[in-house]
Design an enzyme around this catalytic site. Sequence first.
Site, PDB file in Angstrom:
ATOM      1  N   GLU A  51       0.817  -1.198   0.000  1.00 24.35           N
ATOM      2  CA  GLU A  51       0.000   0.000   0.000  1.00 24.35           C
ATOM      3  C   GLU A  51       0.858   1.257   0.000  1.00 24.35           C
ATOM      4  OE1 GLU A  51      -1.710  -2.580   3.390  1.00 24.35           O
ATOM      5  OE2 GLU A  51       0.112  -2.568   2.159  1.00 24.35           O
ATOM      6  N   ARG A 208      13.165 -24.305 -13.949  1.00 14.49           N
ATOM      7  CA  ARG A 208      13.438 -23.993 -15.355  1.00 14.49           C
ATOM      8  C   ARG A 208      12.301 -24.376 -16.303  1.00 14.49           C
ATOM      9  NH1 ARG A 208      16.025 -28.372 -13.707  1.00 14.49           N
ATOM     10  NH2 ARG A 208      15.985 -30.305 -14.933  1.00 14.49           N
ATOM     11  N   SER A 303      13.423 -41.002   0.422  1.00 17.24           N
ATOM     12  CA  SER A 303      12.485 -41.515   1.418  1.00 17.24           C
ATOM     13  C   SER A 303      12.939 -41.204   2.845  1.00 17.24           C
ATOM     14  CB  SER A 303      12.305 -43.021   1.240  1.00 17.24           C
ATOM     15  OG  SER A 303      13.555 -43.696   1.332  1.00 17.24           O
TER      16      SER A 303
END
Length: 323
Positions: A51, A208, A303
């Site tokens: 703002e 990309r 994992s």
Amino acid sequence: MHHLFMHRCLELAALGRKDIGNGALVGSVLVRDGKIIAEGYHRAFGEAHAERALLELFTDDIRSDDSLYVNLEPCCHHGKTPPCTDIIIERGIKHVVYGMSDPDTRVSGEGIAILRKNGITVEGPVLHAECEWFNRGFISVRTKQRPWITVKMAKTGDGKIANDDGSPLAITSPQQNKWSHEFLRARHDVILVGVQTVINDGPVLDARLTDHSDYHPWRIVLDPHGRIPHDAKVVSDDHASSTIIVVDPLHQKNVEALRKNGVHIFEVPSQNGMFVWQELWEKLLGSEGDFRGVTSILVEGGSKTSAIFKDASMVDMDISLIG
């Protein structure tokens, strides 16, 4: 029309991703006779909020029927910049439309209250759910004291994420890769992996494959023992200054030489093979050099790394891509 102008606020706000540090993504537009006549957004950490940026640039007279739109409640506290409520009142804005209230305890409805006390008509929230989702990282930082965390795993139909010997396994299609870059990598501040992923796969960890190919998210490698190869792409390419290696202080000498490439070395103590969460978040929400904190992390590790976050209940969104 409210929705149209609020959508534009969000489009502008997105331009500040990564540069605003641990703050909120905020855009603002000034509307007159149903048309946008001025725009602003929070460009970077420490710079004017949306703002204020708009109203400092727009020097024409404000009309009583002009409307100021902003996707986050205007701030009312003195921080790195003066309160946005001050300049809104000073410039004579009479109508404000906001997207969501500010979860920061220093604001949290007080900004709206101050505007109304000064005779300003305030409408909102508008597109509330969309605005909150857009700034979910900022909300997480202010309410949970940690970034928003998304875990993404690519798996074959039978659940494999790599070859049996640990070498990379091509799983996802070009279309899935493009989606992942566009809707995950380009919409998070950070892409995070464990050091073993860097050793095994040599990833670039960029965005990309998108229309935002000039956007370079922070890249974080969790590397307690400082094992990262010094010729790995993430620490030796043209964007090495956007890479952070998190290492236990006992092993920081192993990666100290990477600083000459602009790589950030964050020392965080570890316990039982994982970094101490509170100290990790303090580092990643803080400020050091050109690093000003982050609000969202995309975990793309293997994992083991994913399990560490899941076991600690540190996952806000879990995505599996099946190839």
